[in-house]
Structure formats: structure tokens, C-alpha cells
Design a protein around this motif. Sequence first.
Motif: not given
Length: 419
Positions: A329-346
Amino acid sequence: MSINRRFFIAGTGAVAATAITAASAHAQDVLQNILNSPRRGNWDDQFDARGSQQVARVASTLPIMSMETIMYTEQAIAQHNDLAAQGGWNLVPATKKLEIGVSDPDVVPLRQRLMISGDLPQSAGISPAFDTYVDAAVKRFQARHGLPEDGVMGEFSYKAMNIPVQTRLMQLQRNLQRLREESNKDYGGRYVLVNIPAANIEAVEGPRVVSRHTGIVGKIDRQTPILDSKINEIIINPYWHAPVSIVRKDIIPLMRKDPTYLERSKIKVFGPNQQEIDPSTIDWNTEEAARYLFRQEPGDINAMASVKINFPNSHAVYMHDTPQQSLFWNLMRFDSSGCVRVQNVRDLVTWILRDTPGWERANIERQMHSGENKPIPVSNPVPVHFKYISAWSTGNGVTHFRDDIYAMDGAAELQISTL
């Protein structure tokens, strides 16, 4: 699709040229029409629910990597080129919070700006009233720029709105070049696209997007790479192996501050011979720890939560779930170490495993609830593409722009989140 891509490009040329000419003629009339637009009278005359019905929807099932997107982006370039030739759009004073119910002189230039970009119908007129028409138009603008659709003019909405049309034109041209380069590749009928600056994931089947997922991508100093691969494995309840970069940048500094960090995070340390090492025997004031393997056990606090999506690549990146769902829900979603987190990943995993026998949704959920680590080979590996597209159009006057987070477009003012 069986249509030859080069033939398709040539075949759509005449249609695109006609559409672009029409778009240019329309753009040339926009500024003059706005200047001549009638002024509205009382505030009460416009405070109704019809405003939201007069604004075209921004949502689309059109894949970003499509010939139609190229054609629509060419049209958008023609429109922005004509607007630039006429002096561009006006600046909107960014001095105060504007929202529905406000009557303020600054709403007048806001209305003019929204009309020029096609977000507000010219029939809404010019007045200082922030009515339902303006509210709907601001939300449409925000949706096109990847901002929260709250209808409130705040810091980031002002920044996006006051980027000069010449800069937006350049951004569209740079991204059209990227789209054209990708059009020479055969993406196939079924694939996953990660659009890095949009922090968004598309699951594409044939000519349409079947599902979109909010993502979290790499920080500026730990960027998500551009790549092409195929998803060949899903791991349910994965172990998390910390990359050396994270050991150096995160784990060692954390252990210096809190010697119980590894125990609390359920992270075990292993030496070259696969034997577990007592963390208290490691000198955390040096980089000795970078020589060891750090493995987090499956569970609720695991960095990948319930799922890891694997695909071969030289960057050691992957896609995954996260225990920190609030980050989506963050405005700027640039927060990982290079991998990609996925919402509703299931939902995405269920779609990927559709052709893998025995792994329908119910079995996936059962395995997740078991807490046991389970690698699943994907029967028909699904192509996955990580791309950088920060400006494109889906037609119907809808042109999208995103923050140029990795500074690939060539203008500092496009890096809104770092200004």
C-alpha cells in the motif's frame, strides 16, 4: 499469436497514421477550446454524482507488450508533440491541499491543466469550485500516474502534474523505442511481465492481461535487473538463503547491534561443510560472516513467506510472497534488494501451475498450511520478462507515466520519489 510481427507493424502503419493525424488535429484545438470554455456559476450547480460518470476508465486488459500499445503510444507522442508546439500545459500552484468541497482560485488553473491532458471534460467549465467533476478528473490523473486515487492534490500529484509537456514527450519517445525493441521478440501466448518502474506484474494470456499484481521492486542502490527467462519452479514454504550482499549490508550490522537477531529471525548459519555454526563463535566486527551460508527456516516470519517463484538468471533474483503485506500500500514501492515481491501471489502461482498435474488451488493451499518445504517443477515453464517501461498508452486518450526510479529516461525531474 500466429500473426507475423513485422507484417503486423507494416499492416497497422496506415491505420496508425490516420489515427495519429486525427489525434494531432484534436490536440491543436484543445488549448483554444479551454480558453474559450464557459465559466460556471454557483458551486451547488456542480456538486453532484455525475462527475465520476463523465471520466473514461483508466483500467485496461491490454498488455503493455503489444502492438496496440505501440500504436497508441505513437498517437500519444503526436498529441504531446502538438501540445508542446502550442506552449504546453500550464503550471498548477503547488501551495495548498486541494480536495472536493473546496472553493479556491487555484482550482481554476487545476481545471485548465486537467482539461489539456484530457482528464476533465471541457464541458465542466472553468470555476474555482473543486466539485465532483474535478474530483473524478484528479483521480483519473492519479491513476494514469500510478498514484493513490484519493482525489486530493498533494505533494506527489503536484510534482507529476507540473512536469513540462516537453519532458513527458521525451519520456514517451524513449519508452516507445523500448517497446519497439521488445516487439521483435516472441513473447508467446502466455507469460509474466514485471514492469519495474510501475512496480506491477501482468499475467498475460493471448491478447489480454488475465490478472495484475502490485509489486515491490529493488531500491535505487539494489536495482531489479532487466531480464528474460522462464519460470521453472515454485517452492511452497521456502527456505530463504541470504545473498552475500544482504549478509554484508544487513545481517552483519544487525548482529553488531543485537546478538539475538539471528535466533529471533529463525536464521541458521552453516559452514562450507554444511555443519551448523554457533553465531556466538563468529567475529561480527569483521566480514568473517560473509563466508558462511545463512538460511531462514520456513514460517510466518520467513522473508519469502509462503511462496518462491524461481527462474534461471545470472542475477540470483526471484519473485516471492512477503510477510509484510502492508508494503503493497506504499506510494513508492521500491524497497527490495532486487527480487520482486508479489501481492496476491497465490493467484499468480495457481495460474502458473495450471498445467502441472496435482497442483490445483486446493492442493496448493493444503501444502502451504502444512508448513513443509515443497519444491514443485513447472510442467510447462512460463516465460517471465523484467522490463523498464515508464510511459505508454492504452488508447482512448489514456497515457500512463511512472516515476523514472532508476534514472533511465534522462531527466532528473522524472524521479519524483527522490526529489
